[in-house]
Design a protein around this motif. Structure first.
Motif, PDB file in Angstrom:
ATOM      1  N   THR A 127       0.520 -45.534 -36.543  1.00  0.00           N
ATOM      2  CA  THR A 127       0.363 -44.291 -35.786  1.00  0.00           C
ATOM      3  C   THR A 127      -0.072 -44.531 -34.353  1.00  0.00           C
ATOM      4  OG1 THR A 127      -0.376 -43.401 -37.901  1.00  0.00           O
ATOM      5  CG2 THR A 127      -0.569 -41.953 -36.002  1.00  0.00           C
ATOM      6  N   LEU A 128      -0.768 -45.629 -34.089  1.00  0.00           N
ATOM      7  CA  LEU A 128      -1.170 -45.917 -32.719  1.00  0.00           C
ATOM      8  C   LEU A 128       0.047 -45.957 -31.807  1.00  0.00           C
ATOM      9  CD1 LEU A 128      -3.827 -48.728 -33.342  1.00  0.00           C
ATOM     10  CD2 LEU A 128      -4.284 -46.410 -32.502  1.00  0.00           C
ATOM     11  N   ARG A 129       1.103 -46.598 -32.263  1.00  0.00           N
ATOM     12  CA  ARG A 129       2.295 -46.688 -31.419  1.00  0.00           C
ATOM     13  C   ARG A 129       3.112 -45.402 -31.456  1.00  0.00           C
ATOM     14  NH1 ARG A 129       7.374 -49.071 -29.990  1.00  0.00           N
ATOM     15  NH2 ARG A 129       7.019 -50.421 -28.193  1.00  0.00           N
ATOM     16  N   ALA A 130       3.108 -44.730 -32.613  1.00  0.00           N
ATOM     17  CA  ALA A 130       3.817 -43.453 -32.687  1.00  0.00           C
ATOM     18  C   ALA A 130       3.281 -42.478 -31.643  1.00  0.00           C
ATOM     19  CB  ALA A 130       3.681 -42.866 -34.094  1.00  0.00           C
ATOM     20  N   GLU A 131       1.972 -42.501 -31.424  1.00  0.00           N
ATOM     21  CA  GLU A 131       1.384 -41.595 -30.428  1.00  0.00           C
ATOM     22  C   GLU A 131       1.636 -42.086 -29.007  1.00  0.00           C
ATOM     23  OE1 GLU A 131      -2.135 -39.176 -31.006  1.00  0.00           O
ATOM     24  OE2 GLU A 131      -2.645 -40.460 -32.718  1.00  0.00           O
ATOM     25  N   ILE A 132       1.647 -43.392 -28.800  1.00  0.00           N
ATOM     26  CA  ILE A 132       2.004 -43.913 -27.475  1.00  0.00           C
ATOM     27  C   ILE A 132       3.409 -43.455 -27.102  1.00  0.00           C
ATOM     28  CG2 ILE A 132       2.648 -46.020 -26.241  1.00  0.00           C
ATOM     29  CD1 ILE A 132       0.340 -47.439 -27.445  1.00  0.00           C
ATOM     30  N   VAL A 133       4.337 -43.590 -28.046  1.00  0.00           N
ATOM     31  CA  VAL A 133       5.716 -43.177 -27.800  1.00  0.00           C
ATOM     32  C   VAL A 133       5.783 -41.671 -27.578  1.00  0.00           C
ATOM     33  CG1 VAL A 133       8.019 -43.024 -28.818  1.00  0.00           C
ATOM     34  CG2 VAL A 133       6.697 -45.133 -29.053  1.00  0.00           C
ATOM     35  N   ALA A 134       5.031 -40.897 -28.369  1.00  0.00           N
ATOM     36  CA  ALA A 134       5.047 -39.444 -28.220  1.00  0.00           C
ATOM     37  C   ALA A 134       4.602 -39.025 -26.821  1.00  0.00           C
ATOM     38  CB  ALA A 134       4.148 -38.802 -29.277  1.00  0.00           C
ATOM     39  N   LYS A 135       3.546 -39.630 -26.334  1.00  0.00           N
ATOM     40  CA  LYS A 135       3.060 -39.293 -24.995  1.00  0.00           C
ATOM     41  C   LYS A 135       4.084 -39.679 -23.930  1.00  0.00           C
ATOM     42  CE  LYS A 135      -1.774 -39.791 -26.396  1.00  0.00           C
ATOM     43  NZ  LYS A 135      -3.003 -40.616 -26.302  1.00  0.00           N
TER      44      LYS A 135
END
Length: 502
Positions: free
Chosen positions: A408-416
């Protein structure tokens, strides 16, 4: 109400008649994050989330084997915007409840469309639109859904079935063969001898959690895996709660501590691998005792973090082995026989039930046939910009999370990043974007996506031919370091030549 989750009925594909601003594929941890960021940051956008399953949850919905739990702590596997309250390693049910609350708190239910199997995704440069063909599994009817931007959040493996090698003699086995992804609801192991093939997180979870359901369970591994055994509690979170600190602050503090500790541990795995190896093995020895053959069963021949290090909270796997309800065998399979598994050592391992915890069946882009202006897309012919956008493929982002940190850490980086990109395109009145190699990168060496020397789980190596490729320059490589990427993504210049707009 959805029978699995208690969620109010989601939307119908028939309502998606006008082109959407964004179409999200997948309603797992990444897809729900994507939907929440769109709702919060771009409230004027129209969007929908399509998922093949009957509800949200992805992995946590489709995996139902005994003991199914997270292999990452929920303070970082959970969302940054929603505090996690509970033990760091959580059950599938607890994760689904957390996701349901996220959906309800952000009014996302109406954007979710379940039982939608996508077969094709076609980009039309004249219309500047993606059009996906989705079959409503309940009715069998096909629907076309169009969107200006496609956000692929469906994960990287096939949920309908796992990977099981074709061992000789499997047809002769008189017992039952089960893959954990297809665990039978009516499983009855009373009086039976079970063999779990595998040594990763699934096997390590299943073995201690099935001991009360079978007569005996044996973990059969070809080679050992590293495990981290820790108390299923974050001490600083417990202390802060006693001090009556708000859950929002606790979540942020604990998240930062875990990220920093994870970064430091990964650095040590590469700077002092033999010392880390000795520490991990010593924990196994402490639980199992000096008489146990830890060298054979829990001492891998590769260095730490070249494959995923599985977690066993409170040492439950070690305790099951030490208590005699479970055993472990390190050997290779020669063939299946009616009464069990013949090993290459010549021994017969008796079994009534065999569980093949042998990994995922890689499915990088959801078995969707992609095309751009009528030409099929072979993603192995593309190069991945920061493992999320691909040369020759417009207006699309794919979420691939971390293996050494929480997904999820990267999923949120990508989302932002996607939010910033959509804002930029709106401000500059651009309707199309795709990544391109810089003029200085035309002769950059290109390699298969996974670097065998760095991270080499079998499912990735088996699927290299369907994965995009990577470049030698860092922005075209697969980065597994959240600590650097969290800053690098924020610093991406959206007007840079690496982005081609029109």
């Amino acid at each position: 109400m959805n029978k699995m989750t208690g969620l109010s009925a989601a939307g119908s594909l028939e309502t998606l008649t006008e082109p959407l601003d964004v179409l999200i594929v997948g309603a797992g941890i990444s897809g729900i994050a994507a939907a929440r960021y769109l709702r919060a940051e771009r409230p004027g956008d129209s969007f929908a989330v399509l998922d093949d399953n009957e509800s949200f949850g992805g992995t946590w919905l489709t995996h139902t084997y005994p003991g199914i739990r997270s292999d990452s702590d929920l303070h970082t596997f959970g969302y940054s915007f929603k505090p996690w309250i509970g033990p760091p390693i959580a059950t599938a049910g607890e994760i689904l409840a957390y996701m349901r609350e996220t959906i309800e708190e952000n009014d996302l239910a109406g954007t979710l469309h379940f039982g939608a199997r996508i077969s094709t995704a076609a980009w039309d440069s004249d219309r500047k639109l993606w059009t996906v063909t989705a079959t409503d599994k309940a009715t069998g009817r096909e629907h076309e859904v169009s969107a200006r931007f496609l956000w692929m959040c469906q994960g990287y493996y096939r949920h309908s079935k796992g990977y099981t090698p074709d061992w000789p003699g499997m047809a002769d086995f008189a017992g039952e063969v089960i893959h954990p992804q297809n665990w039978p609801e009516d499983f009855d192991g009373a009086g039976k001898r079970m063999v779990v093939i595998g040594s990763g997180a699934t096997a390590a979870t299943l073995v201690p959690n099935v001991t009360d359901q079978v007569d005996h369970v044996t973990m059969l591994q070809r080679s050992p895996t590293y495990f981290r055994s820790e108390k299923n509690e974050i001490e600083i979170a417990t202390k802060l709660r006693r001090l009556q600190v708000s859950e929002e602050w606790i979540h942020e503090i604990v998240r930062r501590e875990i990220v920093l500790m994870g970064h430091d541990f990964t650095e040590r795995c590469f700077s002092e691998p033999e010392q880390v190896k000795a520490e991990l093995v010593s924990v196994a020895r402490a639980y199992l005792g000096e008489a146990f053959d830890v060298d054979t069963h829990f001492t891998p021949d590769y260095l730490p973090w070249r494959q995923r290090i599985a977690r066993i909270p409170d040492g439950d796997l070690y305790k099951a082995l030490a208590g005699g309800k479970a055993s472990i065998v390190t050997d290779e399979i020669e063939r299946f026989e009616p009464d069990g598994i013949r090993l290459k050592s010549g021994d017969l391992l008796p079994a009534d039930v065999v569980v093949t915890a042998t990994g995922f069946d890689l499915c990088a882009f959801g078995d969707v046939a992609f095309s751009v202006d009528g030409q099929p897309v072979d993603f192995h012919d593309t190069v991945g910009y920061r493992s999320m956008m691909f040369t020759g493929v417009p207006n699309m982002v794919w979420v691939m999370g971390y293996f050494r940190s929480s997904w999820t850490l990267r999923a949120e980086i990508v989302a932002k990043f996607v939010i910033r990109l959509l804002d930029h395109m709106q401000e500059t009145q651009k309707s199309r974007v795709e990544p391109q190699l810089r003029a200085s990168q035309k002769d950059m060496p290109i390699h298969d996506w996974a670097d065998e020397a760095d991270f080499n789980p079998g499912y990735l190596l088996r699927g290299q031919h369907v994965l995009p490729r990577r470049g030698a320059d860092p922005e075209w490589a697969l980065n597994q370091d959240y600590w650097t990427e969290k800053d690098e993504f924020e610093a991406i210049d959206l007007s840079d030549e690496v982005f081609a707009y029109d």
